[in-house]
Scaffold this motif. Structure first.
Motif, mmCIF file in Angstrom:
data_model
loop_
_atom_site.group_PDB
_atom_site.id
_atom_site.type_symbol
_atom_site.label_atom_id
_atom_site.label_comp_id
_atom_site.label_asym_id
_atom_site.label_seq_id
_atom_site.Cartn_x
_atom_site.Cartn_y
_atom_site.Cartn_z
ATOM 1 N N GLN A 42 0.759 -1.199 -0.048
ATOM 2 C CA GLN A 42 0.054 0.223 -0.041
ATOM 3 C C GLN A 42 0.780 1.287 0.126
ATOM 4 O OE1 GLN A 42 -3.148 0.222 -0.393
ATOM 5 N NE2 GLN A 42 -3.271 -1.747 -0.682
ATOM 6 N N ILE A 43 1.913 1.295 0.768
ATOM 7 C CA ILE A 43 2.924 2.283 0.767
ATOM 8 C C ILE A 43 3.479 2.592 -0.730
ATOM 9 C CG2 ILE A 43 4.949 3.442 1.747
ATOM 10 C CD1 ILE A 43 4.513 1.799 4.261
ATOM 11 N N SER A 44 3.904 1.446 -1.295
ATOM 12 C CA SER A 44 4.449 1.433 -2.594
ATOM 13 C C SER A 44 3.376 1.976 -3.736
ATOM 14 C CB SER A 44 4.789 0.182 -2.969
ATOM 15 O OG SER A 44 5.287 0.065 -4.323
ATOM 16 N N ARG A 45 2.091 1.834 -3.303
ATOM 17 C CA ARG A 45 1.045 2.132 -4.466
ATOM 18 C C ARG A 45 0.912 3.620 -4.381
ATOM 19 N NH1 ARG A 45 -3.802 -2.235 -3.814
ATOM 20 N NH2 ARG A 45 -2.720 -4.023 -5.089
ATOM 21 N N ARG A 60 12.924 -3.117 8.115
ATOM 22 C CA ARG A 60 11.808 -3.567 8.165
ATOM 23 C C ARG A 60 10.969 -3.555 6.900
ATOM 24 N NH1 ARG A 60 8.655 -0.128 12.445
ATOM 25 N NH2 ARG A 60 6.852 -1.917 12.132
ATOM 26 N N ILE A 61 11.074 -2.695 6.160
ATOM 27 C CA ILE A 61 10.117 -2.806 4.956
ATOM 28 C C ILE A 61 10.905 -3.578 3.936
ATOM 29 C CG2 ILE A 61 9.852 -1.381 2.807
ATOM 30 C CD1 ILE A 61 9.381 0.942 4.325
ATOM 31 N N GLN A 62 12.019 -3.827 3.973
ATOM 32 C CA GLN A 62 13.025 -4.762 3.161
ATOM 33 C C GLN A 62 12.313 -6.437 3.616
ATOM 34 O OE1 GLN A 62 16.895 -4.055 3.536
ATOM 35 N NE2 GLN A 62 17.143 -2.825 1.424
ATOM 36 N N LYS A 63 12.410 -6.291 4.831
ATOM 37 C CA LYS A 63 12.114 -7.634 5.207
ATOM 38 C C LYS A 63 10.374 -8.136 4.970
ATOM 39 C CE LYS A 63 12.093 -10.495 9.636
ATOM 40 N NZ LYS A 63 12.196 -10.512 11.174
ATOM 41 N N SER A 64 9.738 -7.108 5.001
ATOM 42 C CA SER A 64 8.409 -7.434 5.001
ATOM 43 C C SER A 64 7.847 -7.537 3.531
ATOM 44 C CB SER A 64 7.436 -6.209 5.527
ATOM 45 O OG SER A 64 7.633 -5.933 7.059
ATOM 46 N N ASN A 65 8.312 -6.556 2.568
ATOM 47 C CA ASN A 65 8.045 -6.910 1.017
ATOM 48 C C ASN A 65 8.960 -6.178 0.346
ATOM 49 O OD1 ASN A 65 6.997 -6.688 -1.597
ATOM 50 N ND2 ASN A 65 4.894 -6.344 -0.785
ATOM 51 N N ARG A 66 10.304 -6.986 0.019
ATOM 52 C CA ARG A 66 11.311 -6.285 -0.586
ATOM 53 C C ARG A 66 10.992 -5.988 -2.143
ATOM 54 N NH1 ARG A 66 12.899 -11.711 0.109
ATOM 55 N NH2 ARG A 66 13.926 -11.155 1.908
ATOM 56 N N TRP A 67 10.214 -6.540 -3.060
ATOM 57 C CA TRP A 67 9.683 -6.485 -4.396
ATOM 58 C C TRP A 67 8.880 -4.818 -4.160
ATOM 59 C CZ3 TRP A 67 9.036 -10.998 -2.104
ATOM 60 C CH2 TRP A 67 9.990 -12.023 -2.549
ATOM 61 N N ALA A 68 7.881 -4.599 -3.264
ATOM 62 C CA ALA A 68 7.271 -3.240 -3.176
ATOM 63 C C ALA A 68 8.359 -2.364 -2.813
ATOM 64 C CB ALA A 68 6.340 -3.435 -2.123
ATOM 65 N N TYR A 69 9.290 -2.542 -1.989
ATOM 66 C CA TYR A 69 10.303 -1.649 -1.600
ATOM 67 C C TYR A 69 11.235 -1.268 -2.883
ATOM 68 C CZ TYR A 69 13.868 0.877 0.904
ATOM 69 O OH TYR A 69 14.785 1.794 1.571
ATOM 70 N N LEU A 70 11.466 -2.325 -3.558
ATOM 71 C CA LEU A 70 12.283 -1.972 -4.683
ATOM 72 C C LEU A 70 11.394 -1.067 -5.720
ATOM 73 C CD1 LEU A 70 15.021 -2.766 -6.030
ATOM 74 C CD2 LEU A 70 13.713 -4.353 -7.527
ATOM 75 N N ASN A 71 10.143 -1.243 -5.642
ATOM 76 C CA ASN A 71 9.263 -0.182 -6.533
ATOM 77 C C ASN A 71 9.322 1.061 -6.148
ATOM 78 O OD1 ASN A 71 7.311 0.210 -8.772
ATOM 79 N ND2 ASN A 71 6.075 0.695 -6.867
ATOM 80 N N MET A 72 9.103 1.323 -4.875
ATOM 81 C CA MET A 72 9.361 2.506 -3.961
ATOM 82 C C MET A 72 10.682 3.285 -4.315
ATOM 83 S SD MET A 72 8.035 1.318 -0.189
ATOM 84 C CE MET A 72 8.369 2.646 0.480
ATOM 85 N N LEU A 73 11.899 2.575 -4.608
ATOM 86 C CA LEU A 73 13.264 3.207 -4.826
ATOM 87 C C LEU A 73 13.246 3.312 -6.315
ATOM 88 C CD1 LEU A 73 15.399 0.711 -2.789
ATOM 89 C CD2 LEU A 73 14.755 3.069 -2.206
ATOM 90 N N ASN A 74 12.471 2.730 -7.324
ATOM 91 C CA ASN A 74 12.399 2.805 -8.587
ATOM 92 C C ASN A 74 11.749 4.241 -8.818
ATOM 93 O OD1 ASN A 74 13.876 0.893 -10.096
ATOM 94 N ND2 ASN A 74 12.278 -0.537 -9.511
ATOM 95 N N ARG A 75 10.733 4.491 -7.957
ATOM 96 C CA ARG A 75 9.602 5.584 -8.183
ATOM 97 C C ARG A 75 10.488 6.941 -7.583
ATOM 98 N NH1 ARG A 75 6.304 4.591 -11.995
ATOM 99 N NH2 ARG A 75 4.954 2.919 -11.473
#
Length: 309
Positions: free
Chosen positions: A222-225, A261-276
């Motif tokens: 949800q944060i990533s979205r 914490r974010i990486q541990k929970s959902n590293r794929w969504a976090y990667l998208n956040m970094l991409n954004r």
């Protein structure tokens, strides 16, 4: 008795409204027909003025008299039958656009189907742009306390998309406001102030972040979205400053505890956040410092490495 409108309107409807409230579409068109029949002067009515202008242009294009008259007074546009949105969300999601004008073209093309008395979702090239020529002010009603502008992609898709489409046609930006009806009193804010309020009560709010983190994988998603929505809003309105992205970098990248914490929970969504964040820099929406960019690159490589393991 009809109230004489001093201003004109252009109405965009989504597929859901078209299908569920077709009676209202018919009612609006009956109102437009009656307004047109008043034959008021340009000084009396903005609707009459624009209808005459559009009618003359359609006649030049070779439209028959009756059809030109009906299309000239039409103000309701939406997606074609069977469609419910625009191509803009897919463009932003994929990051597949190179110039902002592509977003404007995609939005206009998706919603250029007119809904009038006899035209039920017919493609009318150029008619929507003729309506855009007179748009000077835009207003978004916010009627649900649960949603800020950054929370849903529909806000940048329709409100932001319209802003970009109007800017492309007119060459200048229309004034943008948000009418907040969630409280006892209606408050009207400049769109920039309203978006920043949403960013600070969501993405930069420690309590909101902690609430999302309690949902682990889904919470980070949800944060990533909202990072994605932020890019869409920035691209279509240009009302989000570079410093906002710097604050996001400080919160989600420089803060090592939260990052892990974010990486541990959902590293794929976090990667998208970094991409954004990187996309914001590449598109010129963010002017990161050397240190910010180094931290972003380091976090990206670390997250990518964890995904590949």
């Amino acid at each position: 008795e009809l109230k004489r409108p001093r201003v004109d309107v252009t109405i965009h409807i989504c597929g859901f409204f078209r299908d569920m409230y077709s009676n209202l579409v018919d009612n609006f068109n009956e109102i437009f027909k009656k307004l047109d029949a008043l034959n008021e002067s340009d000084a009396q009515s903005g609707f009459a003025k624009n209808t005459r202008r559009i009618y003359q242009e359609l006649k030049k294009q070779g439209y028959p008299e009756k059809e030109a008259r009906e299309l000239a007074r039409s103000r309701i546009f939406g997606p074609k039958s069977g469609e419910y949105g625009t191509s803009l969300t897919e463009q932003v999601r994929k990051g597949s656009w190179t110039d902002e004008s592509e977003l404007a073209v995609g939005f206009t093309d998706s919603l250029s189907y007119v809904y009038s008395g006899t035209h039920k979702g017919e493609k009318t090239p150029g008619l929507l742009e003729l309506n855009y020529e007179q748009v000077e002010l835009m207003s978004q009603v916010r009627n649900n306390i649960e949603y800020e502008l950054v929370d849903l992609d529909h806000y940048y898709e329709f409100y932001g998309g319209l802003a970009k489409a109007v800017e492309r046609v007119r060459g200048v930006k229309a004034a943008m406001y948000v009418a907040d009806t969630t409280g006892k009193d209606i408050r009207t804010r400049d769109v920039k102030a309203d978006m920043e309020k949403g960013i600070r009560t969501r993405l930069l709010n420690p309590k909101w972040i902690e609430g999302m983190m309690r949902h682990d994988y889904h919470g980070v998603q949800q944060i990533s979205r909202r990072f994605e929505n932020l890019i869409g809003l920035t691209a279509t309105t240009h009302q989000i400053d570079s410093r906002v992205f710097s604050e996001l970098e400080k919160c989600y990248v420089e803060n090592e505890e939260l990052r892990q914490r974010i990486q541990k929970s959902n590293r794929w969504a976090y990667l998208n956040m970094l991409n954004r964040l990187a996309e914001a820099g590449n598109r010129g929406y963010w002017q990161p410092t050397k240190e910010e960019m180094e931290r972003l690159q380091k976090a990206y490589l670390e997250t990518e490495s964890e995904i590949e393991q």
